[in-house]
Design an enzyme around this catalytic site. Structure first.
Site: not given
Length: 332
Positions: A71, A116, A144, A228-230, A234
């Site tokens: 992806k 997902r 989201q 939200g933290t990725d 963050k």
């Protein structure tokens, strides 16, 4: 051997998958990840620097379906719509047959990440929330935040949603949209504290610009879905929340570096050994989920290539079955 590649446009992808199916493909992905069925290299990102954004490439091989997925997803290109007539963020998914490495499908990937990621919250609610949970608090009210409700609504009866956002416009838009789509009452909170104190299930889906939720606001028995933290740096939660919580992650490697869990680890509030489980282990019954109504549970999700793999494969199979899409021959 005739080699055809199926092309699927965004509109076709949207017709080929339902949220209920995505919850199933995400459960399958998590179980596969913890059953030595998955090869998932670290993902690669290229930062193109402002005013442009970045592009990420996520790869996964799943032995269960013999599919390799890749992806590519970009985001943060504010000038795209006006200057180039394309969205500010885009996604594309390639599927390869692992037996030959032939390219079998190219599909729009802009919907899959949202679907997902939404579904993973529902999977965690099934595994970790109290059975009598009724009220959801949503910190953040974007796309989201809506996806999370769409998914969780499939698996439980939500009585009310308490929502908070930085701007009252997005908050009232969220209220109108959710009440129209689901008929679930939305209470617009005056403060984050007021919203969080109501939560049986707390969902955070902001851009992760700092501590939004304080430890003393969280009542016993709350299940937290940290979305939200990725990325490194963050943050959405006060790391103190982790001190007395049961922490479940999608991937220990990813979450300790890029997830919410990076903060309690770096502050020595907990060690890596303090992470209770990867969610696949809970779903497989190898480790317990929630063990009491008083426990605070946290699901830290950074998103994995294997989720894209199982979900995109389902879309591909639905397309073949329903004769949707266009075939293209590279090797005529």
């Amino acid at each position: 051997m005739q080699m055809k590649t199926l092309l699927l446009k965004k509109e076709e992808v949207s017709r080929l998958i339902r949220m209920k199916e995505v919850i199933g493909t995400v459960e399958e992905a998590y179980k596969a990840f913890n059953s030595d069925q998955v090869v998932q290299p670290d993902y690669i990102g290229i930062d193109l620097h402002p005013p442009r954004g970045d592009i990420d490439f996520k790869l996964g091989y799943y032995k269960g379906n013999e599919i390799i997925s890749m992806k590519a997803s970009s985001g943060g290109f504010p000038n795209n719509p006006t200057t180039y007539g394309v969205p500010s963020g885009m996604g594309t998914i390639l599927l390869f047959d692992a037996r030959t490495c032939a390219l079998i499908c190219v599909m729009d990937g802009s919907l899959i990440t949202g679907l997902r990621t939404g579904a993973c919250g529902a999977v965690s609610v099934k595994a970790l929330a109290r059975k009598n949970a009724k009220r959801i608090t949503s910190i953040g009210t974007g796309n989201q935040a809506r996806m999370q409700i769409r998914a969780i609504n499939e698996i439980m009866k939500i009585e009310a949603i308490h929502a908070w956002d930085h701007t009252s416009e997005s908050l009232s838009r969220y209220k109108a949209d959710i009440e129209r789509e689901f008929g679930i009452p939305v209470v617009m909170a005056n403060s984050k504290k007021e919203a969080v104190e109501q939560a049986d299930i707390l969902i955070t889906t902001t851009r992760g610009k700092g501590e939004l939720v304080e430890a003393e606001w969280i009542k016993p028995g709350t299940h937290i879905v940290a979305i939200g933290t990725d990325a490194k740096g963050k943050q959405e939660l006060d790391p103190e929340i982790f001190r007395n919580a049961k922490v479940v992650v999608d991937s220990i490697t990813q979450c300790s570096e890029k997830g919410e869990t990076q903060h309690p680890l770096s502050k020595n509030i907990m060690s890596k050994d303090g992470i209770h489980a990867e969610i696949g282990e809970v779903l497989l019954g190898e480790k317990p989920g929630r063990e009491s109504d008083e426990e605070i549970t946290i699901f830290d999700s950074t998103g994995m290539a294997i989720q894209d793999n199982t979900t995109a494969t389902k879309i591909y199979r639905n397309a073949i079955e329903n004769k949707i899409g266009t075939f293209f021959e590279f090797f005529e």
